[in-house]
Design an enzyme around this catalytic site. Structure first.
Site, PDB file in Angstrom:
ATOM      1  N   LYS B  33     -68.563  -3.657 -37.465  1.00 55.14           N
ATOM      2  CA  LYS B  33     -69.958  -3.253 -37.626  1.00 55.14           C
ATOM      3  C   LYS B  33     -70.373  -2.308 -36.502  1.00 55.14           C
ATOM      4  O   LYS B  33     -70.946  -1.238 -36.739  1.00 55.14           O
ATOM      5  CB  LYS B  33     -70.851  -4.506 -37.627  1.00 55.14           C
ATOM      6  CG  LYS B  33     -72.278  -4.254 -38.025  1.00 55.14           C
ATOM      7  CD  LYS B  33     -73.107  -5.547 -37.972  1.00 55.14           C
ATOM      8  CE  LYS B  33     -72.695  -6.491 -39.080  1.00 55.14           C
ATOM      9  NZ  LYS B  33     -73.452  -7.769 -39.037  1.00 55.14           N
ATOM     10  N   ARG B 103     -76.765  -9.185 -33.847  1.00 50.90           N
ATOM     11  CA  ARG B 103     -75.888  -9.481 -34.991  1.00 50.90           C
ATOM     12  C   ARG B 103     -74.430  -9.476 -34.547  1.00 50.90           C
ATOM     13  O   ARG B 103     -74.006  -8.651 -33.761  1.00 50.90           O
ATOM     14  CB  ARG B 103     -76.097  -8.430 -36.087  1.00 50.90           C
ATOM     15  CG  ARG B 103     -77.561  -8.197 -36.395  1.00 50.90           C
ATOM     16  CD  ARG B 103     -77.749  -7.038 -37.360  1.00 50.90           C
ATOM     17  NE  ARG B 103     -77.510  -7.462 -38.723  1.00 50.90           N
ATOM     18  CZ  ARG B 103     -77.570  -6.638 -39.781  1.00 50.90           C
ATOM     19  NH1 ARG B 103     -77.847  -5.353 -39.599  1.00 50.90           N
ATOM     20  NH2 ARG B 103     -77.362  -7.083 -41.003  1.00 50.90           N
ATOM     21  N   GLY B 112     -71.371 -13.387 -43.769  1.00 54.57           N
ATOM     22  CA  GLY B 112     -72.131 -14.637 -43.653  1.00 54.57           C
ATOM     23  C   GLY B 112     -71.541 -15.633 -42.687  1.00 54.57           C
ATOM     24  O   GLY B 112     -72.126 -16.684 -42.433  1.00 54.57           O
ATOM     25  N   MET B 114     -70.822 -15.228 -39.415  1.00 58.00           N
ATOM     26  CA  MET B 114     -71.343 -15.213 -38.066  1.00 58.00           C
ATOM     27  C   MET B 114     -72.870 -15.144 -38.132  1.00 58.00           C
ATOM     28  O   MET B 114     -73.445 -14.820 -39.151  1.00 58.00           O
ATOM     29  CB  MET B 114     -70.783 -14.003 -37.298  1.00 58.00           C
ATOM     30  CG  MET B 114     -69.270 -13.955 -37.323  1.00 58.00           C
ATOM     31  SD  MET B 114     -68.523 -15.379 -36.493  1.00 58.00           S
ATOM     32  CE  MET B 114     -69.110 -15.111 -34.862  1.00 58.00           C
ATOM     33  N   ARG B 347     -69.628  -0.536 -44.197  1.00 59.08           N
ATOM     34  CA  ARG B 347     -68.278  -1.096 -44.041  1.00 59.08           C
ATOM     35  C   ARG B 347     -67.545  -0.887 -45.364  1.00 59.08           C
ATOM     36  O   ARG B 347     -68.173  -0.647 -46.405  1.00 59.08           O
ATOM     37  CB  ARG B 347     -68.346  -2.588 -43.719  1.00 59.08           C
ATOM     38  CG  ARG B 347     -69.116  -3.382 -44.747  1.00 59.08           C
ATOM     39  CD  ARG B 347     -69.245  -4.844 -44.354  1.00 59.08           C
ATOM     40  NE  ARG B 347     -70.125  -5.541 -45.302  1.00 59.08           N
ATOM     41  CZ  ARG B 347     -70.512  -6.794 -45.175  1.00 59.08           C
ATOM     42  NH1 ARG B 347     -70.135  -7.496 -44.128  1.00 59.08           N
ATOM     43  NH2 ARG B 347     -71.291  -7.371 -46.080  1.00 59.08           N
ATOM     44  N   HIS B 465     -73.440 -14.719 -51.342  1.00 60.80           N
ATOM     45  CA  HIS B 465     -72.279 -15.280 -50.657  1.00 60.80           C
ATOM     46  C   HIS B 465     -71.217 -15.743 -51.660  1.00 60.80           C
ATOM     47  O   HIS B 465     -70.029 -15.455 -51.536  1.00 60.80           O
ATOM     48  CB  HIS B 465     -72.742 -16.459 -49.786  1.00 60.80           C
ATOM     49  CG  HIS B 465     -71.622 -17.158 -49.090  1.00 60.80           C
ATOM     50  ND1 HIS B 465     -71.026 -18.296 -49.595  1.00 60.80           N
ATOM     51  CD2 HIS B 465     -70.974 -16.865 -47.942  1.00 60.80           C
ATOM     52  CE1 HIS B 465     -70.072 -18.686 -48.769  1.00 60.80           C
ATOM     53  NE2 HIS B 465     -70.015 -17.827 -47.765  1.00 60.80           N
ATOM     54  N   ARG B 628     -26.826 -16.638 -67.214  1.00 62.23           N
ATOM     55  CA  ARG B 628     -26.175 -17.669 -66.419  1.00 62.23           C
ATOM     56  C   ARG B 628     -25.534 -18.699 -67.349  1.00 62.23           C
ATOM     57  O   ARG B 628     -26.196 -19.195 -68.267  1.00 62.23           O
ATOM     58  CB  ARG B 628     -27.194 -18.367 -65.518  1.00 62.23           C
ATOM     59  CG  ARG B 628     -26.571 -19.453 -64.660  1.00 62.23           C
ATOM     60  CD  ARG B 628     -27.580 -20.085 -63.736  1.00 62.23           C
ATOM     61  NE  ARG B 628     -28.519 -20.913 -64.474  1.00 62.23           N
ATOM     62  CZ  ARG B 628     -29.577 -21.500 -63.923  1.00 62.23           C
ATOM     63  NH1 ARG B 628     -29.842 -21.328 -62.651  1.00 62.23           N
ATOM     64  NH2 ARG B 628     -30.391 -22.238 -64.640  1.00 62.23           N
ATOM     65  N   GLU B 773     -25.835 -19.836 -54.271  1.00 65.07           N
ATOM     66  CA  GLU B 773     -26.918 -20.816 -54.202  1.00 65.07           C
ATOM     67  C   GLU B 773     -26.538 -22.048 -53.425  1.00 65.07           C
ATOM     68  O   GLU B 773     -27.311 -22.998 -53.357  1.00 65.07           O
ATOM     69  CB  GLU B 773     -27.427 -21.185 -55.604  1.00 65.07           C
ATOM     70  CG  GLU B 773     -26.331 -21.603 -56.570  1.00 65.07           C
ATOM     71  CD  GLU B 773     -26.869 -21.823 -57.994  1.00 65.07           C
ATOM     72  OE1 GLU B 773     -28.074 -22.051 -58.161  1.00 65.07           O
ATOM     73  OE2 GLU B 773     -26.060 -21.770 -58.938  1.00 65.07           O
ATOM     74  N   SER B 792     -26.028 -12.872 -57.223  1.00 62.03           N
ATOM     75  CA  SER B 792     -27.472 -13.094 -57.297  1.00 62.03           C
ATOM     76  C   SER B 792     -27.784 -14.352 -56.496  1.00 62.03           C
ATOM     77  O   SER B 792     -27.157 -15.390 -56.692  1.00 62.03           O
ATOM     78  CB  SER B 792     -27.889 -13.269 -58.753  1.00 62.03           C
ATOM     79  OG  SER B 792     -29.262 -13.557 -58.828  1.00 62.03           O
ATOM     80  N   GLY B 794     -29.534 -17.492 -55.742  1.00 58.27           N
ATOM     81  CA  GLY B 794     -30.377 -18.501 -56.373  1.00 58.27           C
ATOM     82  C   GLY B 794     -31.134 -19.203 -55.256  1.00 58.27           C
ATOM     83  O   GLY B 794     -30.687 -20.212 -54.732  1.00 58.27           O
ATOM     84  N   ASP B 797     -32.147 -23.201 -55.206  1.00 59.49           N
ATOM     85  CA  ASP B 797     -31.097 -24.134 -54.804  1.00 59.49           C
ATOM     86  C   ASP B 797     -30.635 -23.858 -53.384  1.00 59.49           C
ATOM     87  O   ASP B 797     -30.347 -24.790 -52.628  1.00 59.49           O
ATOM     88  CB  ASP B 797     -29.906 -24.042 -55.767  1.00 59.49           C
ATOM     89  CG  ASP B 797     -30.108 -24.940 -56.974  1.00 59.49           C
ATOM     90  OD1 ASP B 797     -31.270 -25.295 -57.234  1.00 59.49           O
ATOM     91  OD2 ASP B 797     -29.132 -25.291 -57.639  1.00 59.49           O
ATOM     92  N   CYS B 860     -32.829 -14.298 -57.739  1.00 54.04           N
ATOM     93  CA  CYS B 860     -33.604 -14.854 -58.828  1.00 54.04           C
ATOM     94  C   CYS B 860     -34.159 -16.160 -58.278  1.00 54.04           C
ATOM     95  O   CYS B 860     -33.687 -16.659 -57.274  1.00 54.04           O
ATOM     96  CB  CYS B 860     -32.741 -15.080 -60.062  1.00 54.04           C
ATOM     97  SG  CYS B 860     -31.243 -15.997 -59.776  1.00 54.04           S
ATOM     98  N   TYR B 880     -32.130  -5.826 -56.257  1.00 58.53           N
ATOM     99  CA  TYR B 880     -33.239  -6.177 -57.145  1.00 58.53           C
ATOM    100  C   TYR B 880     -33.770  -7.563 -56.848  1.00 58.53           C
ATOM    101  O   TYR B 880     -33.101  -8.368 -56.198  1.00 58.53           O
ATOM    102  CB  TYR B 880     -32.822  -6.084 -58.622  1.00 58.53           C
ATOM    103  CG  TYR B 880     -31.810  -7.109 -59.058  1.00 58.53           C
ATOM    104  CD1 TYR B 880     -32.215  -8.378 -59.494  1.00 58.53           C
ATOM    105  CD2 TYR B 880     -30.458  -6.819 -59.056  1.00 58.53           C
ATOM    106  CE1 TYR B 880     -31.296  -9.321 -59.888  1.00 58.53           C
ATOM    107  CE2 TYR B 880     -29.519  -7.762 -59.454  1.00 58.53           C
ATOM    108  CZ  TYR B 880     -29.940  -9.012 -59.868  1.00 58.53           C
ATOM    109  OH  TYR B 880     -29.038  -9.959 -60.262  1.00 58.53           O
TER     110      TYR B 880
END
Lengths: 903, 903
Positions: B33, B103, B112, B114, B347, B465, B628, B773, B792, B794, B797, B860, B880
């Site tokens: 502010k 303020r 709200g 403060m 703001r 608020h 899988r 995994e 991949s 897992g 697990d 995954c 990925y």
């Protein structure tokens, strides 16, 4: 340039130069037997002339799928000519024939595993000529009979039993007690019948060309390297498949020439006890096979002095010389041919564990080897065998003694009688202990012998196949128990006045040779052998890792200390909770509806725990005692869920037929209580308890339990300090995966320790550490080390989580399959998995010591007593291993071996 | 040298130099502010003169436990003198008084949270003088009343309700509709009563010294930084506790001078929809508090043009200028004092997720920011909020519409009515969805708002608020629903003709503002918003990681593709096995007594699986589909053990009261079947199924299942190839811990693939990979990579085994406790544990790529859709992430953020 595939025995220097001089490489090239025949020749020991076809030739043969490598046959012919020169005889010459034996010889001795053919060079013509020149048709025909029999069964694959049937029929017909009693006519008839058997059952007739006999015998030896029984043995003994076997062609000498001839086997020391005294057997007028097969009763070697005093003295001198040369007990074969001694073989002798220890210590004391070498000579398996159980004296006294045999491999064994090796193997895989009972054992039986807890045979001697194998693999064995009549068709054993069925329980004592009826109680052994103490003392001087024991009770602690433990590496406090006196209190603690009631129950446990710890501290006075805080899920202390459900079902059914109102009310009340307990059990039920609310997670949930245990530990330490006992408690927090857990528990423990010290006005060292038993703890060991005075790898749990494999579930299901199919080469719950679990330990050690350079680290768990795992731990710079008290001696030796083997 | 604690707004250049020039540091020093008041002053926007006490002063104050730092007060007095010069007024001078507002202003806006005190500088003397000079006693007394009320409640801690009670009594007594209608006499009475309240309830009387007022107000702002409600907010919003708050002292301007005065708040764009149009509220003759509190009905900002056309135009111009300057939507407060416009604050405006996306895209399209900045402006939480569920149209049509309010935060929410925030929080922790229903909300209510699924208030406007908080945290909210009458004492809500009790179900639609009775069915949202598509398209251009979806069924796959998935990263084949049509076949497969019967059942499953895969391949045409192989323990497909036991108990009880023999026989037969099934279940029971016979272990035990699944995959690929659909199957072997497992399964799969290709005469790319995994797989990833075309992680697990913590057991027991006590800072099953699991992933990637440099790797599991985890994965160079279809848009954005944030 063609390779050299063949070395005469007197060309041992050339062979050694060819491999670069190392004796181990000579053994690799010529096999143990061939190398030693050459070595004996070099030493001037009388060895019949001969030559060795190298193991490299065998490998070339196998690699080319059964073609003799180029140049081999020519070299054999040249070497044979050399033998002809040395002996003055000619191969295949009826007037003066050279006969040879063809024997296998791999780098590592594999008794009975490989095939041997004797008397090669005989045929109808040679027999005729030899009969004429020796004037001893019986001897010549008996040798011919043997050649055809061995060649037929070993080289041509005709069943041994066919030949035996012909022989026994002939013995019966002529009332001959033994084969050697057969007349010349009988032998001629037997030879004809043998040739007929081969003509009928083999693909080719018995070859009369001596060179063809030799060529086929060499191939047969090569082929036998890849036979199933050889492979089984190698797998069990941990011998590589790539070595190949050499073939030794030796000119025949005859122990069956008559009464001035003999044959025998002997060890330079007693293979059972280790005593420094010749031990062995011999037979007059026999060939070596007769001694080993145990068919004729042999005479002990010391009687040789009675019948052939000069030969006896000469042999004793040679035995002493060979032992001195090799620096180890020798196992020798000899033949006396018409008064002349020939050594046919020498090798380091197999021995019992007890003998191994005594011989190693005595050789070192004699100055033949140094202490390190003595320690190297004894294997952890030897120590393990020494620690085999023995029978409880009173139980044995009350047991029914059925008979006895030769005590060839020590230890007590109890199991179900199995009369064939396949059944023994099957039952063993089902978890049933088995005693394999056989008339005698053959190489084909090894799988069943390895599976059995003990071995009992009705025939055979101390050097029989059964005795050798049992000793090597540490199976208690009693052999040659003549009083045991085995009926393989009825599947029964008649012994004394008992008729036992296959599947009945029997007990054998391999230390004494006794056979006992039923299941005789066994007890763990103690280690009071002075040679063992000496050897382990030497091991202690070599090793750098400390050895502790896992012990929960004072008895265990005392035993551990007696066995040489240098502290307790793991005391599982929950084992104290299962004590029947305390279990109800523990259950009240768990099921307490309010904190006040829980605290009340916990307070009741405090004095019990304090006494437990005080006893341990006294037993281990001056040594560290690592106490693990409560670890298992609490539901383990509650009644079994299935049992409760069964009770409920039962009560419900009884309720439906309650006779009156009063009975009904009582049943209802009991039902109500049982249901309440079931609810308690259910509320704590977990899908995967191994990964659930246990270990430090309990300590965070119930800090009052941690406080009580910490207080009990330090109050106990204060208490024993009054008696000048030095308590060194190490408080261990289990299952930490995040440093905040340890920080929290450390705070509780330190506060309690400080309070106790203030109250009792004593100073006790406060060491607080943690188990590293989940992978995350290893990966963040640097953060955990900040709050740890030591770490201990809980390798059982760490293996479970690293593999994602529950021990409870895996070892009874897929892991068995994995091991038998070779998907895994070792059970990771027995031998530390180097690449997975070992890698985590390495990461943890390196991270933790990057923060606290001298952080103490050890392992507890099954692996702490496993030699391969101990070697790994030594390489990872752990400070100690902790194992069960009985394995402490093994761990002491293995830790020394690890240090000796360190690069 | 004393520090500089105070900067006048027109000293913004000095402040900026003091921190080294960075705007972010200016905001840190002066608060958001204060920095913006300085910046507006620099830009020539009309801002009342004033100064900022730095956040550093606040931190010094807190560090010294409540002493104003040395030099601060002197600097405040100097700055005040400056203000006196600029305004021509004097602080505390009755004849020409300077009044100031005090303020708070932290670095990050905390609406709200403060405290603010207005009209500081008034006392009885000043009121008298000011009444004389202004001739407006009503205005002066109303200001005085406000000062005493705010000072009393905020600074002196006297309950707000006491002041409200006095006011409402006075309003009632005089029939005044609003506080501004109170007469001069009433105000005088109120002021006296207020002073009496303070005298009675506070520790000191109301201070008449203006400097004392200011000093106490500054301290109160400092103190409020550490208040519970501020701490709660910061924890929820992830704001550090170390920042401290600045204090702004601003000369008062009065919107309540009369009808030529006004006050208002406005956003430069629509905060709900994002439309580029001023949006806000204003009140004539009022102070700012009146607008925000929502007590008086406000007027929409566009009506300002009707009453004050010039001011309206000037404000629109300033709004446009500020937005251009800051490059973002602005949230502004303004006051018009006797025809002159003053900006009191600007703001960056809070906005709904929908608005955030639209504003970012439109600002980029306008050229104000670039695409990267636009992507940065939208958070994954915004996308998540956009993906909030909405009501199913038919269900909503049939539901009873109770009323409506302002649609301030979009999304459908259903839950139990809770009338106070504590109850809302408790119910939410118990897992019950909650709608928090309140007359209006206050900062004290935030914990309940965060816990609630939705928020409903009976009063308050778009900038209330409740609206701000709901928008920021993505809670669906309806506010200002005047028709809802809440009775807090009776705990009821009267709405339309319904009387609802606390605990009744209610549904609210934050997108439309509707309130519906009972539980209305919701459905997952779709993403058809054109701005979102644009933004995600930009994100796709930035990110380097690919995003796939976890999808088992064709519907999931289609949705995933619509949401932008670039393939399926995990298809769990077992989900297909649970289909009721197939389960009996699966059960026959499991319980088959012979291999033949098992194969028969497996053969029956083949066509089902083939169709499953063909459908998936069609849906994902041209994109990879990672399938899988069967993973869970087989007992998961069998009936529940407890259920079987209950059936048995029941049958046994019925058997005991069977009416006749026939009934008994039938029961016995049923009992027998049930017991047989129980035996089957028991034989497959495991102590820790997570660590048991599952994943690749099944594939080794039952190779025929692997073969069937492989065949189904490749036959399906062949089938769709006929329709020119490009199938890219990736066969994934689960739970591998040793390369031999993968080698074995790879052999089976390759053989089956080759067979299918030969049969169908097609070529299909064969990619075979594995899940990583369990920790061991990560540690030996180099050995596994030899047999893997991809890996991949897992992470579900892997987290379980790395922590040794079962998700099933932990998340309902100790993990809750761990998180609430801060032992763990985040749930490792939601956010990837960087130090443990992340370290393993790093080891695995580095080892695997040391062997196969370009090995494709992804994750995954739940973490694939979690922004923090996605950032970690991006840093670990994964190719990925794969997540649930609904989280694909979040993952696309998070992956772009991760790439933008990459060092």
């Amino acid at each position: 340039m063609t390779s050299t595939w063949v070395y005469r025995f007197d060309q041992i220097d050339e062979a050694q130069r060819a491999v670069g001089g190392e004796w181990d490489d000579v053994r690799g090239l010529l096999g143990g037997k061939g190398a030693n025949l050459g070595e004996m020749t070099r030493l001037g020991v009388p060895v019949p002339p001969g030559f060795t076809v190298t193991a490299a030739a065998c490998n070339a043969y196998i690699a080319s799928a059964g073609s003799l490598p180029a140049g081999l046959w020519g070299q054999i012919e040249v070497a044979l000519s050399g033998m002809e020169l040395q002996t003055g005889k000619r191969f295949g010459d009826p007037s003066n024939p050279l006969l040879v034996a063809c024997r296998s010889g791999a780098k590592f001795s594999m008794p009975g595993m490989m095939d041997t053919v004797l008397d090669i060079g005989l045929n109808d013509e040679v027999v005729k000529g030899m009969t004429k020149s020796t004037g001893n048709p019986h001897f010549v025909l008996d040798s011919y009979r043997r050649l055809i029999q061995m060649f037929g069964s070993v080289v041509l694959g005709v069943g041994e039993e066919y030949f035996e049937r012909v022989l026994s029929a002939e013995r019966e017909r002529t009332d001959a007690a033994e084969d050697s009693d057969l007349t010349v006519e009988s032998l001629e008839s037997v030879i004809d019948q043998f040739k007929g058997l081969i003509a009928r059952w083999a693909s080719i007739p018995f070859p009369s060309d001596p060179y063809e006999q030799l060529r086929m015998a060499v191939r047969a030896v090569f082929d036998s390297w890849d036979g199933k029984r050889a492979q089984d043995y190698r797998r069990a003994a941990g011998i590589s498949n790539d070595l190949g076997t050499a073939v030794n062609v030796v000119s025949m000498v005859f122990g069956n020439y008559g009464t001035d001839s003999a044959t025998g086997v002997a060890m330079s020391r007693n293979a059972t006890t280790g005593e420094a005294k010749l031990e062995g057997d011999f037979l007059i007028n026999a060939q070596g096979e007769d001694v080993v097969a145990g068919i004729r009763p042999t005479r002990p070697i010391h009687e040789l002095a009675d019948v052939m005093p000069e030969i006896s003295a000469q042999f004793a001198e040679i035995a002493h010389r060979l032992e001195g040369h090799y620096g180890d007990m020798q196992d020798m074969e000899f033949t006396v041919e018409r008064g002349k001694l020939w050594l046919l073989q020498t090798r380091d002798g197999k021995r019992t564990a007890q003998a191994a220890v005594r011989i190693a210590v005595e050789l070192a004391n004699e100055g033949a080897i140094d202490h390190e070498e003595a320690v190297r000579r004894v294997t952890p398996e030897h120590i393990e065998a020494l620690l085999h159980p023995r029978f409880v004296d009173e139980a044995k006294a009350q047991a029914d003694l059925l008979g006895s045999g030769l005590n060839v491999s020590p230890g007590a064994a109890v199991g179900y009688i199995a009369l064939d090796p396949d059944l023994a193997e099957r039952w063993a895989m089902e978890g049933r202990p088995v005693i394999l009972v056989r008339p005698e054992t053959k190489p084909d039986d090894v799988h069943g012998m390895l599976a059995a807890a003990g071995i009992l045979t009705s025939s055979g001697g101390r050097t029989s196949h059964a005795a050798l194998v049992a000793r090597q693999f540490g199976r208690p064995a009693v052999v040659g128990a003549a009083g045991v009549a085995i009926d393989l068709s009825k599947r029964t054993i008649a012994v004394k006045n008992h008729l036992l069925l296959e599947g009945d329980m029997i007990s054998i004592d391999g230390t004494t040779g006794e056979i006992l009826a039923g299941e005789v109680e066994t007890m763990a052994p103690d280690i009071d052998d002075p040679w063992l103490s000496t050897l382990l003392g030497w091991a202690d001087q070599i090793r750098t890792m400390s050895v502790r024991a896992n012990a929960d009770e004072v008895e265990d602690a005392r035993r551990a200390r007696r066995f040489g433990a240098e502290g307790i590496g793991l005391c599982r406090t929950e084992h104290m909770f299962f004590n029947p006196e305390r279990l109800p209190v523990v259950q009240r603690m768990i099921t307490a509806p309010t904190e006040a009631e829980r605290n009340e129950a916990i307070a009741e446990l405090l004095p019990f725990q304090r006494k437990d710890f005080a006893d341990l501290f006294r037993a281990m006075d001056g040594q560290p005692v690592t106490i693990r805080l409560l670890d298992p899920p609490l539901h383990e202390f509650l009644p079994d869920r299935d049992e409760l459900q069964r009770q409920i079902t039962d009560l419900q059914i009884r309720l439906h037929s309650a006779p009156d109102l009063h009975a009904m009310e009582e049943l209802l009340s009991e039902l109500d209580q049982t249901k309440t307990m079931l609810e308690q059990v259910d509320s704590r039920r977990e899908t995967n308890p191994m990964l659930g609310l246990r270990g430090v997670r309990l300590g965070l949930q119930y800090p009052e339990i941690t406080r009580m245990q910490a207080r009990a530990i330090f109050e106990a330490a204060a208490e024993v300090a009054a008696d000048e006992v030095i308590a060194i408690p190490e408080v261990m927090v289990p299952l930490v995966s995040h440093e905040a857990e340890l920080e929290n528990q450390r705070g509780l423990i330190e506060a309690e320790a400080a309070a106790v010290m203030a109250e009792c006005n004593v100073r006790i060292p406060v060491k607080i550490g943690t188990m590293i038993e989940v992978p995350r703890a290893a990966l963040v060991a640097d953060e955990i080390a900040v709050y740890a005075d030591f770490v201990s790898f809980g390798t059982n749990d760490l293996t479970q989580t690293t593999f994602g494999m529950s021990r409870d579930d895996a070892e009874t299901s897929f892991l068995v399959d994995y091991l038998s199919r070779g998907v895994l080469s070792a059970n990771p719950f027995s031998t530390l998995d180097e690449k997975g679990v070992g890698a985590l330990i390495e990461i943890a050690i390196s991270k933790a010591r990057s923060v606290v350079p001298d952080l103490a680290a050890g392992i507890c768990g099954e692996h702490g007593g496993d030699p391969a795992s101990i070697e790994l731990c030594n390489g990872l710079d752990l400070n100690y291993v902790s194992c069960s008290p009985f394995r402490v001696p093994i761990a002491r030796l293995a830790a020394a071996h690890a240090e000796l083997g360190r690069p």
